[in-house]
Design a protein around this motif. Structure first.
Motif, PDB file in Angstrom:
ATOM      1  N   ASN A   1      46.834  55.355 159.927  1.00  0.00           N
ATOM      2  CA  ASN A   1      47.866  54.084 159.704  1.00  0.00           C
ATOM      3  C   ASN A   1      47.534  53.206 158.649  1.00  0.00           C
ATOM      4  O   ASN A   1      47.948  52.427 158.596  1.00  0.00           O
ATOM      5  CB  ASN A   1      47.614  53.574 161.038  1.00  0.00           C
ATOM      6  CG  ASN A   1      48.343  54.398 162.174  1.00  0.00           C
ATOM      7  OD1 ASN A   1      49.394  54.530 162.429  1.00  0.00           O
ATOM      8  ND2 ASN A   1      47.283  54.880 162.946  1.00  0.00           N
ATOM      9  N   ASN A   2      46.765  53.686 157.562  1.00  0.00           N
ATOM     10  CA  ASN A   2      46.707  53.214 156.343  1.00  0.00           C
ATOM     11  C   ASN A   2      45.973  51.664 156.450  1.00  0.00           C
ATOM     12  O   ASN A   2      46.428  50.597 155.670  1.00  0.00           O
ATOM     13  CB  ASN A   2      48.097  53.082 155.738  1.00  0.00           C
ATOM     14  CG  ASN A   2      48.341  52.683 154.225  1.00  0.00           C
ATOM     15  OD1 ASN A   2      47.388  53.203 153.503  1.00  0.00           O
ATOM     16  ND2 ASN A   2      49.107  51.784 153.705  1.00  0.00           N
ATOM     17  N   TRP A   3      45.093  51.636 157.357  1.00  0.00           N
ATOM     18  CA  TRP A   3      44.281  50.199 157.556  1.00  0.00           C
ATOM     19  C   TRP A   3      42.980  50.694 157.030  1.00  0.00           C
ATOM     20  O   TRP A   3      42.615  51.333 157.199  1.00  0.00           O
ATOM     21  CB  TRP A   3      44.258  49.994 159.122  1.00  0.00           C
ATOM     22  CG  TRP A   3      45.262  49.584 159.571  1.00  0.00           C
ATOM     23  CD1 TRP A   3      46.296  50.082 160.692  1.00  0.00           C
ATOM     24  CD2 TRP A   3      45.979  48.113 159.515  1.00  0.00           C
ATOM     25  NE1 TRP A   3      47.380  49.175 160.713  1.00  0.00           N
ATOM     26  CE2 TRP A   3      47.205  48.340 160.397  1.00  0.00           C
ATOM     27  CE3 TRP A   3      45.780  46.884 158.634  1.00  0.00           C
ATOM     28  CZ2 TRP A   3      47.972  46.941 160.318  1.00  0.00           C
ATOM     29  CZ3 TRP A   3      46.405  45.749 158.945  1.00  0.00           C
ATOM     30  CH2 TRP A   3      47.760  46.067 159.641  1.00  0.00           C
ATOM     31  N   GLN A   4      42.417  49.519 156.398  1.00  0.00           N
ATOM     32  CA  GLN A   4      40.973  49.520 155.755  1.00  0.00           C
ATOM     33  C   GLN A   4      40.398  48.551 156.299  1.00  0.00           C
ATOM     34  O   GLN A   4      40.754  47.316 156.173  1.00  0.00           O
ATOM     35  CB  GLN A   4      41.209  49.346 154.218  1.00  0.00           C
ATOM     36  CG  GLN A   4      39.584  49.093 153.745  1.00  0.00           C
ATOM     37  CD  GLN A   4      39.922  49.085 152.005  1.00  0.00           C
ATOM     38  OE1 GLN A   4      40.865  48.609 151.557  1.00  0.00           O
ATOM     39  NE2 GLN A   4      38.521  49.248 151.090  1.00  0.00           N
ATOM     40  N   LEU A   5      39.062  48.607 156.994  1.00  0.00           N
ATOM     41  CA  LEU A   5      38.401  47.641 157.378  1.00  0.00           C
ATOM     42  C   LEU A   5      37.609  46.787 156.610  1.00  0.00           C
ATOM     43  O   LEU A   5      37.105  47.307 155.500  1.00  0.00           O
ATOM     44  CB  LEU A   5      37.373  48.225 158.557  1.00  0.00           C
ATOM     45  CG  LEU A   5      37.512  48.486 159.796  1.00  0.00           C
ATOM     46  CD1 LEU A   5      38.932  49.406 160.116  1.00  0.00           C
ATOM     47  CD2 LEU A   5      36.348  49.015 160.938  1.00  0.00           C
ATOM     48  N   ILE A   6      37.748  45.365 156.502  1.00  0.00           N
ATOM     49  CA  ILE A   6      37.119  44.670 155.523  1.00  0.00           C
ATOM     50  C   ILE A   6      36.307  43.511 156.330  1.00  0.00           C
ATOM     51  O   ILE A   6      36.526  43.351 157.674  1.00  0.00           O
ATOM     52  CB  ILE A   6      38.018  43.900 154.547  1.00  0.00           C
ATOM     53  CG1 ILE A   6      39.091  43.097 155.323  1.00  0.00           C
ATOM     54  CG2 ILE A   6      39.058  44.851 153.967  1.00  0.00           C
ATOM     55  CD1 ILE A   6      39.907  42.239 154.561  1.00  0.00           C
TER      56      ILE A   6
END
Length: 266
Positions: free
Chosen positions: A251-256
């Motif tokens: 879903n095009n999310w990147q954990l930061i």
């Protein structure tokens, strides 16, 4: 890719909670946590974190139920006759009687306690969203975030809409950075994949949202301290499920973490 923070509250509440959070951070299930220094288990938990290579985290500011860091005699408007911080319901009922200087004193003592552990302070959050109990308390928290040059989790969105304006005005006048939408359990007592998926469809993706979870293993101590018990195991499984589904990547999310959040757009 869009950025997102996946955070667990209550690091240090008990050793089993801290161990579960450390494991989740190391496995990439979580990208942030915050420490509850009013717990007797915080000091040992901080040592465990540093032994595992975790050098920094947020601070979970507390005004209810626990034993304060300050001498109770120095914060009389905040404590019971037994010297403990009041329950949240009593804080609400007596919010106009709380001495704001005592709130500042206790919050500063909690920051000092946190920093004395050797951990780096990365951001501020609050237990039961007590930072938004009154605009005066929120102003103190903004002041502290500004002093220590750390971002603040955006808990104002959990207030009724008609109450948010005063808080938003205070934030707009500060230089403090905040996160975006705060995603919490909606359909029951614990956060589920459906909760997360449904709420992410509605968020403004220009500022990273925060998924607020409560991860932990059970213990007899926990049952005495918190109403969130087996919920913590369920939410740990929720995060494992999302990772196994490759949900974030698909879903095009990147954990930061909190070092990369949205700006205060004034």
């Amino acid at each position: 890719m869009q950025s997102i923070i996946v955070e667990s509250d209550d690091f240090g509440m008990t050793i089993p909670i801290s161990r579960a959070i450390i494991l989740a951070l190391k496995r990439g299930l979580l990208s942030a946590t915050n420490a509850q220094v009013t717990s007797p288990d915080f000091a040992a938990s901080a040592v465990l974190a540093q032994q595992m290579g975790i050098q920094g985290m947020g601070l979970h500011l507390v005004l209810d139920k626990d034993v304060p860091i300050c001498d109770p005699q120095n914060i009389p408007s905040l404590v019971t006759t037994a010297g403990r911080l009041m329950c949240y319901a009593n804080l609400q009922a007596r919010e106009q009687e709380l001495d704001i200087n005592e709130v500042r004193r206790e919050f500063q003592a909690q920051i000092d306690c946190f920093l004395a552990s050797g951990l780096k302070l990365t951001h501020l959050t609050s237990h039961h969203f007590v930072a938004t109990l009154t605009p005066a308390i929120y102003a103190v928290v903004l002041e502290l975030a500004q002093t220590y040059q750390v971002p603040l989790r955006h808990e104002v969105t959990k207030l009724p809409l008609k109450q948010q304006a005063a808080y938003q005005d205070l934030w707009q006048k500060s230089t403090v950075k905040t996160t975006g939408a705060l995603i919490t359990a909606q359909q029951g007592p614990y956060l589920t994949p459906a909760d997360i998926q449904q709420q992410l469809l509605l968020v403004d993706q220009t500022v990273p949202p925060v998924i607020l979870s409560h991860v932990g293993y059970l213990s007899s101590t926990l049952r005495q301290k918190s109403s969130l018990t087996t919920n913590r195991l369920v939410e740990l499984e929720t995060l494992k499920t999302l990772q196994a589904m490759a949900y974030w990547q698909r879903n095009n999310w990147q954990l930061i973490d909190y070092s990369v959040i949205g700006v205060n757009d004034r």
